[in-house]
Scaffold this motif. Sequence first.
Motif, PDB file in Angstrom:
ATOM      1  N   SER A  15       0.791  -1.228   0.000  1.00  0.00           N
ATOM      2  CA  SER A  15       0.000   0.000   0.000  1.00  0.00           C
ATOM      3  C   SER A  15       0.822   1.276   0.000  1.00  0.00           C
ATOM      4  N   ASP A  16       2.140   1.168   0.152  1.00  0.00           N
ATOM      5  CA  ASP A  16       2.956   2.375   0.253  1.00  0.00           C
ATOM      6  C   ASP A  16       3.291   2.988  -1.095  1.00  0.00           C
ATOM      7  N   ARG A  17       3.157   2.225  -2.181  1.00  0.00           N
ATOM      8  CA  ARG A  17       3.468   2.730  -3.522  1.00  0.00           C
ATOM      9  C   ARG A  17       2.253   2.511  -4.418  1.00  0.00           C
ATOM     10  N   ILE A  18       1.843   3.556  -5.123  1.00  0.00           N
ATOM     11  CA  ILE A  18       0.592   3.489  -5.870  1.00  0.00           C
ATOM     12  C   ILE A  18       0.629   2.420  -6.957  1.00  0.00           C
ATOM     13  N   GLY A  19       1.780   2.208  -7.581  1.00  0.00           N
ATOM     14  CA  GLY A  19       1.852   1.189  -8.621  1.00  0.00           C
ATOM     15  C   GLY A  19       1.540  -0.192  -8.092  1.00  0.00           C
ATOM     16  N   HIS A  20       2.142  -0.531  -6.971  1.00  0.00           N
ATOM     17  CA  HIS A  20       1.897  -1.836  -6.362  1.00  0.00           C
ATOM     18  C   HIS A  20       0.483  -1.913  -5.792  1.00  0.00           C
ATOM     19  N   PHE A  21       0.057  -0.843  -5.128  1.00  0.00           N
ATOM     20  CA  PHE A  21      -1.257  -0.853  -4.489  1.00  0.00           C
ATOM     21  C   PHE A  21      -2.366  -1.031  -5.522  1.00  0.00           C
ATOM     22  N   ALA A  22      -2.183  -0.441  -6.686  1.00  0.00           N
ATOM     23  CA  ALA A  22      -3.196  -0.539  -7.736  1.00  0.00           C
ATOM     24  C   ALA A  22      -3.051  -1.827  -8.538  1.00  0.00           C
ATOM     25  N   LEU A  23      -1.945  -1.973  -9.234  1.00  0.00           N
ATOM     26  CA  LEU A  23      -1.849  -3.035 -10.236  1.00  0.00           C
ATOM     27  C   LEU A  23      -1.479  -4.387  -9.644  1.00  0.00           C
ATOM     28  N   GLU A  24      -0.638  -4.408  -8.628  1.00  0.00           N
ATOM     29  CA  GLU A  24      -0.301  -5.698  -8.027  1.00  0.00           C
ATOM     30  C   GLU A  24      -1.542  -6.323  -7.398  1.00  0.00           C
ATOM     31  N   THR A  25      -2.380  -5.493  -6.786  1.00  0.00           N
ATOM     32  CA  THR A  25      -3.625  -6.005  -6.203  1.00  0.00           C
ATOM     33  C   THR A  25      -4.568  -6.496  -7.297  1.00  0.00           C
ATOM     34  N   GLU A  26      -4.691  -5.716  -8.368  1.00  0.00           N
ATOM     35  CA  GLU A  26      -5.533  -6.125  -9.499  1.00  0.00           C
ATOM     36  C   GLU A  26      -5.063  -7.453 -10.082  1.00  0.00           C
ATOM     37  N   LEU A  27      -3.765  -7.589 -10.267  1.00  0.00           N
ATOM     38  CA  LEU A  27      -3.236  -8.823 -10.849  1.00  0.00           C
ATOM     39  C   LEU A  27      -3.418 -10.010  -9.911  1.00  0.00           C
ATOM     40  N   TRP A  28      -3.342  -9.777  -8.608  1.00  0.00           N
ATOM     41  CA  TRP A  28      -3.603 -10.876  -7.671  1.00  0.00           C
ATOM     42  C   TRP A  28      -5.030 -11.397  -7.860  1.00  0.00           C
ATOM     43  N   LEU A  29      -5.971 -10.483  -7.972  1.00  0.00           N
ATOM     44  CA  LEU A  29      -7.363 -10.887  -8.179  1.00  0.00           C
ATOM     45  C   LEU A  29      -7.536 -11.623  -9.506  1.00  0.00           C
ATOM     46  N   LEU A  30      -6.868 -11.141 -10.549  1.00  0.00           N
ATOM     47  CA  LEU A  30      -7.000 -11.779 -11.858  1.00  0.00           C
ATOM     48  C   LEU A  30      -6.332 -13.151 -11.883  1.00  0.00           C
ATOM     49  N   GLU A  31      -5.217 -13.291 -11.189  1.00  0.00           N
ATOM     50  CA  GLU A  31      -4.575 -14.607 -11.136  1.00  0.00           C
ATOM     51  C   GLU A  31      -5.453 -15.609 -10.394  1.00  0.00           C
ATOM     52  N   PHE A 226      -5.394   8.042 -23.123  1.00  0.00           N
ATOM     53  CA  PHE A 226      -4.252   7.196 -22.805  1.00  0.00           C
ATOM     54  C   PHE A 226      -3.367   7.954 -21.832  1.00  0.00           C
ATOM     55  N   ASN A 227      -2.416   7.258 -21.263  1.00  0.00           N
ATOM     56  CA  ASN A 227      -1.491   7.853 -20.309  1.00  0.00           C
ATOM     57  C   ASN A 227      -0.074   7.733 -20.842  1.00  0.00           C
ATOM     58  N   VAL A 228       0.717   8.775 -20.648  1.00  0.00           N
ATOM     59  CA  VAL A 228       2.128   8.764 -21.027  1.00  0.00           C
ATOM     60  C   VAL A 228       2.944   8.622 -19.749  1.00  0.00           C
ATOM     61  N   SER A 229       3.806   7.624 -19.706  1.00  0.00           N
ATOM     62  CA  SER A 229       4.521   7.320 -18.470  1.00  0.00           C
ATOM     63  C   SER A 229       5.927   6.841 -18.770  1.00  0.00           C
ATOM     64  N   ASP A 230       6.812   7.052 -17.807  1.00  0.00           N
ATOM     65  CA  ASP A 230       8.161   6.492 -17.896  1.00  0.00           C
ATOM     66  C   ASP A 230       8.283   5.221 -17.062  1.00  0.00           C
ATOM     67  N   GLY A 231       7.151   4.689 -16.629  1.00  0.00           N
ATOM     68  CA  GLY A 231       7.145   3.512 -15.773  1.00  0.00           C
ATOM     69  C   GLY A 231       6.906   3.856 -14.316  1.00  0.00           C
ATOM     70  N   LEU A 232       6.746   5.152 -14.018  1.00  0.00           N
ATOM     71  CA  LEU A 232       6.412   5.584 -12.664  1.00  0.00           C
ATOM     72  C   LEU A 232       5.047   5.030 -12.276  1.00  0.00           C
ATOM     73  N   GLY A 233       4.840   4.823 -10.977  1.00  0.00           N
ATOM     74  CA  GLY A 233       3.702   4.075 -10.480  1.00  0.00           C
ATOM     75  C   GLY A 233       2.328   4.467 -10.976  1.00  0.00           C
ATOM     76  N   PHE A 234       2.120   5.729 -11.355  1.00  0.00           N
ATOM     77  CA  PHE A 234       0.790   6.146 -11.796  1.00  0.00           C
ATOM     78  C   PHE A 234       0.295   5.341 -12.993  1.00  0.00           C
ATOM     79  N   TYR A 235       1.213   4.801 -13.797  1.00  0.00           N
ATOM     80  CA  TYR A 235       0.800   4.027 -14.970  1.00  0.00           C
ATOM     81  C   TYR A 235      -0.143   2.888 -14.587  1.00  0.00           C
ATOM     82  N   ALA A 236      -0.045   2.436 -13.334  1.00  0.00           N
ATOM     83  CA  ALA A 236      -0.840   1.300 -12.887  1.00  0.00           C
ATOM     84  C   ALA A 236      -2.328   1.621 -12.833  1.00  0.00           C
ATOM     85  N   ILE A 237      -2.669   2.888 -12.617  1.00  0.00           N
ATOM     86  CA  ILE A 237      -4.091   3.251 -12.544  1.00  0.00           C
ATOM     87  C   ILE A 237      -4.751   3.113 -13.911  1.00  0.00           C
TER      88      ILE A 237
END
Length: 377
Positions: A15-31, A226-237
């Motif tokens: 939960s401390d990083r938005i990328g993990h909090f958003a997409l890692e949680t989503e991927l856990w549910l999808l897996e 669309f979103n433009v990102s360098d891989g920073l956590g916001f891309y996960a949203i």
Amino acid sequence: MIRPVFLVRIGVMRSDRIGHFALETELWLLEQESGVASRPKRSVDIWFAPEPIANRVLHKMWKQVLTIWPNWLMVSVFRINNLIPGAFAHQINKTTATCLDVHNLLDVYPPRLKFTATQIEQGHAGLAKLGMKPTDRFVCFIVRDSAYTKKAFPEKDMSYHDFRNCDVDDYVAGAEALADRGLFVLRMGSVVSKPLVSSNPRVIDYANSKVRSEFMDLFLGAHCEFNVSDGLGFYAIPAMFRRPNAYVNYSPFFMYYSSRACDLGIAKTMIDTATGKRLNLTEMGNRGVARFGETSQFTSAGVSVKSNTPSEIKDLMLEMLDRIESKWSSRPEDDELQRKFWEKYSEIIGPDRENFHGEIWSKYGAQFLRDNQDWIL
């Protein structure tokens, strides 16, 4: 004692990083949904989200689909559980590769979260404060710098990530080009090192505006063209809400996000500091730098990491828009350039090809490959 009847498992959210909090949680549910990860029969999963929580609105939304209990209780329960023999059986499994969709699930399954009618009205009100209508098309972009990590984690030395930092000024030409095509362009971020400077009224420094909030971060990311990102956590949203990402200045190279057919991008390049010469892909592989993930590794190898030029960033942004609007003109050589790039990419990242990638569905920037065919060698 209760395990023979049913199994209680505890999960710690990133939960401390938005990328993990958003997409890692989503991927856990999808897996779980897809059967990639097995779940014990007669089991109950209970989560908690340690402080600091990157986005409290997202925390509340995750409660729609997950059982999340308060930290004051679960931190102690988790610690006590870890002292008991067989504790591992009571821990919820992690995703296969953190935030990386190595099973290509995002393009197959719909998002797990939805905005309520009230939240949509709230989002439209936020758009109005930015001078936008609900029907206006807009693009988000996020630029990594050191400001956020210095504020969020002042006790940690995050300089190992410095090679990933970028300059927002390099994005202005691309943002204005999109604005000239009729879109609004919003610079995202919660803490940034310097303001975005543009005279185009459609280019908005949302990160430094009074409208910026944790809710609007989610709403904008979920509804952008669309979103433009360098891989920073916001891309996960955008990814978790199935919006496309256009990557520029992506790093680290070996973890390029390759799993979604709607995504497009280019990565930072690498320069030999002694000669000033750009390394081609073969040279990156021979020197091992394609698999580096820390600033000190590049320094020790005599290599600097070079950001994409404003022209390259602009070209990638416009290519993404053209593809979305079905205006992109492919050339006969494009498919072959894509094949050559991904073949060489897979070769030079070695075992990381299997560790961090599933089937490669995304595209590398076609204009960049056309202009840099000597780099693919």
